[in-house]
Scaffold this motif. Structure first.
Motif, PDB file in Angstrom:
ATOM      1  N   ASN A 184       0.808  -1.236   0.000  1.00  0.00           N
ATOM      2  CA  ASN A 184       0.000   0.000   0.000  1.00  0.00           C
ATOM      3  C   ASN A 184       0.833   1.274   0.000  1.00  0.00           C
ATOM      4  N   ARG A 185       2.107   1.220  -0.342  1.00  0.00           N
ATOM      5  CA  ARG A 185       2.941   2.405  -0.094  1.00  0.00           C
ATOM      6  C   ARG A 185       2.489   3.628  -0.888  1.00  0.00           C
ATOM      7  N   ILE A 186       1.969   3.413  -2.109  1.00  0.00           N
ATOM      8  CA  ILE A 186       1.545   4.579  -2.903  1.00  0.00           C
ATOM      9  C   ILE A 186       0.271   5.185  -2.315  1.00  0.00           C
ATOM     10  N   ALA A 187      -0.682   4.325  -1.954  1.00  0.00           N
ATOM     11  CA  ALA A 187      -1.924   4.829  -1.352  1.00  0.00           C
ATOM     12  C   ALA A 187      -1.647   5.515  -0.019  1.00  0.00           C
ATOM     13  N   LEU A 188      -0.731   4.949   0.757  1.00  0.00           N
ATOM     14  CA  LEU A 188      -0.394   5.576   2.036  1.00  0.00           C
ATOM     15  C   LEU A 188       0.222   6.950   1.816  1.00  0.00           C
ATOM     16  N   ALA A 189       1.143   7.021   0.853  1.00  0.00           N
ATOM     17  CA  ALA A 189       1.800   8.309   0.567  1.00  0.00           C
ATOM     18  C   ALA A 189       0.766   9.351   0.161  1.00  0.00           C
ATOM     19  N   ALA A 190      -0.239   8.913  -0.612  1.00  0.00           N
ATOM     20  CA  ALA A 190      -1.288   9.852  -1.030  1.00  0.00           C
ATOM     21  C   ALA A 190      -2.077  10.358   0.175  1.00  0.00           C
ATOM     22  N   ASN A 191      -2.083   9.551   1.253  1.00  0.00           N
ATOM     23  CA  ASN A 191      -2.772   9.969   2.491  1.00  0.00           C
ATOM     24  C   ASN A 191      -1.816  10.594   3.502  1.00  0.00           C
ATOM     25  N   GLY A 192      -0.614  10.914   3.067  1.00  0.00           N
ATOM     26  CA  GLY A 192       0.315  11.631   3.944  1.00  0.00           C
ATOM     27  C   GLY A 192       1.163  10.748   4.838  1.00  0.00           C
ATOM     28  N   VAL A 193       1.172   9.434   4.590  1.00  0.00           N
ATOM     29  CA  VAL A 193       2.018   8.534   5.392  1.00  0.00           C
ATOM     30  C   VAL A 193       3.156   8.026   4.511  1.00  0.00           C
ATOM     31  N   THR A 194       4.372   8.376   4.867  1.00  0.00           N
ATOM     32  CA  THR A 194       5.524   7.905   4.098  1.00  0.00           C
ATOM     33  C   THR A 194       6.366   6.973   4.968  1.00  0.00           C
ATOM     34  N   CYS A 195       6.974   5.996   4.320  1.00  0.00           N
ATOM     35  CA  CYS A 195       7.805   5.021   5.029  1.00  0.00           C
ATOM     36  C   CYS A 195       9.210   5.101   4.458  1.00  0.00           C
ATOM     37  N   LYS A 196      10.210   5.238   5.319  1.00  0.00           N
ATOM     38  CA  LYS A 196      11.576   5.430   4.827  1.00  0.00           C
ATOM     39  C   LYS A 196      12.599   4.935   5.828  1.00  0.00           C
ATOM     40  N   ARG A 197      13.832   4.773   5.341  1.00  0.00           N
ATOM     41  CA  ARG A 197      14.909   4.382   6.247  1.00  0.00           C
ATOM     42  C   ARG A 197      15.185   5.547   7.191  1.00  0.00           C
ATOM     43  N   ALA A 198      15.232   5.248   8.490  1.00  0.00           N
ATOM     44  CA  ALA A 198      15.394   6.318   9.480  1.00  0.00           C
ATOM     45  C   ALA A 198      16.835   6.818   9.511  1.00  0.00           C
ATOM     46  N   LEU A 199      16.990   8.057   9.898  1.00  0.00           N
ATOM     47  CA  LEU A 199      18.315   8.663  10.067  1.00  0.00           C
ATOM     48  C   LEU A 199      18.660   8.733  11.556  1.00  0.00           C
ATOM     49  N   ALA A 200      19.955   8.644  11.850  1.00  0.00           N
ATOM     50  CA  ALA A 200      20.417   8.668  13.247  1.00  0.00           C
ATOM     51  C   ALA A 200      19.959   9.930  13.979  1.00  0.00           C
ATOM     52  N   LEU A 201      19.872  11.040  13.261  1.00  0.00           N
ATOM     53  CA  LEU A 201      19.515  12.286  13.957  1.00  0.00           C
ATOM     54  C   LEU A 201      18.057  12.318  14.399  1.00  0.00           C
ATOM     55  N   ASP A 202      17.265  11.346  13.949  1.00  0.00           N
ATOM     56  CA  ASP A 202      15.877  11.238  14.426  1.00  0.00           C
ATOM     57  C   ASP A 202      15.744  10.198  15.547  1.00  0.00           C
TER      58      ASP A 202
ATOM     59  N   GLN B   8      16.162  10.117  18.864  1.00  0.00           N
ATOM     60  CA  GLN B   8      15.403  10.415  20.092  1.00  0.00           C
ATOM     61  C   GLN B   8      13.903  10.422  19.836  1.00  0.00           C
ATOM     62  N   SER B   9      13.532  10.962  18.680  1.00  0.00           N
ATOM     63  CA  SER B   9      12.116  11.026  18.342  1.00  0.00           C
ATOM     64  C   SER B   9      11.535   9.618  18.157  1.00  0.00           C
ATOM     65  N   ILE B  10      12.291   8.754  17.470  1.00  0.00           N
ATOM     66  CA  ILE B  10      11.793   7.392  17.203  1.00  0.00           C
ATOM     67  C   ILE B  10      11.789   6.560  18.489  1.00  0.00           C
ATOM     68  N   ILE B  11      12.851   6.674  19.266  1.00  0.00           N
ATOM     69  CA  ILE B  11      12.903   5.924  20.533  1.00  0.00           C
ATOM     70  C   ILE B  11      11.762   6.389  21.454  1.00  0.00           C
ATOM     71  N   GLY B  12      11.522   7.704  21.479  1.00  0.00           N
ATOM     72  CA  GLY B  12      10.425   8.240  22.302  1.00  0.00           C
ATOM     73  C   GLY B  12       9.088   7.651  21.876  1.00  0.00           C
ATOM     74  N   PHE B  13       8.892   7.546  20.563  1.00  0.00           N
ATOM     75  CA  PHE B  13       7.644   6.948  20.038  1.00  0.00           C
ATOM     76  C   PHE B  13       7.528   5.486  20.469  1.00  0.00           C
ATOM     77  N   VAL B  14       8.616   4.745  20.336  1.00  0.00           N
ATOM     78  CA  VAL B  14       8.587   3.311  20.687  1.00  0.00           C
ATOM     79  C   VAL B  14       8.276   3.148  22.177  1.00  0.00           C
ATOM     80  N   LYS B  15       8.926   3.966  23.009  1.00  0.00           N
ATOM     81  CA  LYS B  15       8.671   3.872  24.457  1.00  0.00           C
ATOM     82  C   LYS B  15       7.218   4.213  24.775  1.00  0.00           C
ATOM     83  N   GLN B  16       6.731   5.270  24.154  1.00  0.00           N
ATOM     84  CA  GLN B  16       5.366   5.738  24.452  1.00  0.00           C
ATOM     85  C   GLN B  16       4.314   4.697  24.074  1.00  0.00           C
ATOM     86  N   HIS B  17       4.506   4.042  22.925  1.00  0.00           N
ATOM     87  CA  HIS B  17       3.447   3.167  22.402  1.00  0.00           C
ATOM     88  C   HIS B  17       3.623   1.690  22.728  1.00  0.00           C
TER      89      HIS B  17
END
Ligand SMILES: CC(C)(COP(=O)(O)OP(=O)(O)OC[C@H]1O[C@@H](n2cnc3c(N)ncnc32)[C@H](O)[C@@H]1OP(=O)(O)O)[C@@H](O)C(=O)NCCC(=O)NCCS
Length: 160
Positions: free
Chosen positions: A16-34, A36-45
């Motif tokens: 579904n990657r094209i349909a998701l992108a059309a709805n504003g959800v993109t999936c990509k390889r994460a960068l190291a500078l993100d 804290q944000s990603i770890i925070g999300f994982v901890k929270q959820h």
């Protein structure tokens, strides 16, 4: 709970990657500078039931290139998937925020992991300590590995 095996050379259905992108959800390889944000999300959820996931994610984000993929909506993480975190050739952890489930986000994140692993030279991926075999059978044709529990996780301090 068993590990499951995925053939990286099998033909995959279009996800579904094209349909998701059309709805504003993109999936990509994460960068190291993100990180804290990603770890925070994982901890929270996810940390209530899966205390170690943030640590596995941290390992994946510390690689170069990183082996964590992230789904993003409105510049915030809404899902993540890692490979080569707990052991080489293993996929996981994987999680999608509850309000974004059932739209194919996890399938896209898994497929991105599989594509990256295939490019890295792996022929098969192992999904570790699976809690829902039905989900992985359905979304990537995974098969349970007989005798695989507790596998690599037997080395955990609080042995499963
Ligand atoms: C499991 C999880 C990652 C699925 O995320 P998702 O983005 O909703 O998954 P998808 O939309 O890509 O689902 C793909 C297919 O699997 C099905 N599916 C989703 N969750 C399922 C589950 N727990 N059991 C069986 N099938 C499931 C979907 O209905 C869909 O089937 P369809 O194409 O026929 O509609 C999400 O529910 C989650 O984060 N759960 C908590 C963390 C977790 O369990 N992670 C996996 C640890 S092994």
């Amino acid at each position: 709970m068993s590990d499951m095996l995925v053939n990286l050379y099998a033909e995959r259905e279009t996800d579904n990657r094209i349909a998701l992108a059309a709805n504003g959800v993109t999936c990509k390889r994460a960068l190291a500078l993100d990180k804290q944000s990603i770890i925070g999300f994982v901890k929270q959820h996810f940390s209530t039931d899966n205390e170690g996931w943030a640590d596995e994610c941290s390992v994946a984000l510390g690689r170069q290139p990183g082996s964590c993929f992230v789904a993003v909506s409105e510049q915030q993480p809404i899902g993540f998937a890692c490979y080569d975190a707990t052991a080489k050739g293993m996929v996981g952890p994987l999680g999608v925020a509850a309000s974004y489930r059932q739209q194919g986000v996890a399938t896209v994140l898994l497929n991105l992991c599989f594509e990256a692993m295939k490019a890295d030279g792996y022929a098969y991926a192992v999904i570790g300590w699976v809690s829902s075999e039905d989900f992985y059978r359905k979304c990537c044709g995974a098969i349970a590995i007989p005798g695989s529990a507790p596998g690599v996780y037997s080395r955990m301090l609080n042995n499963l």
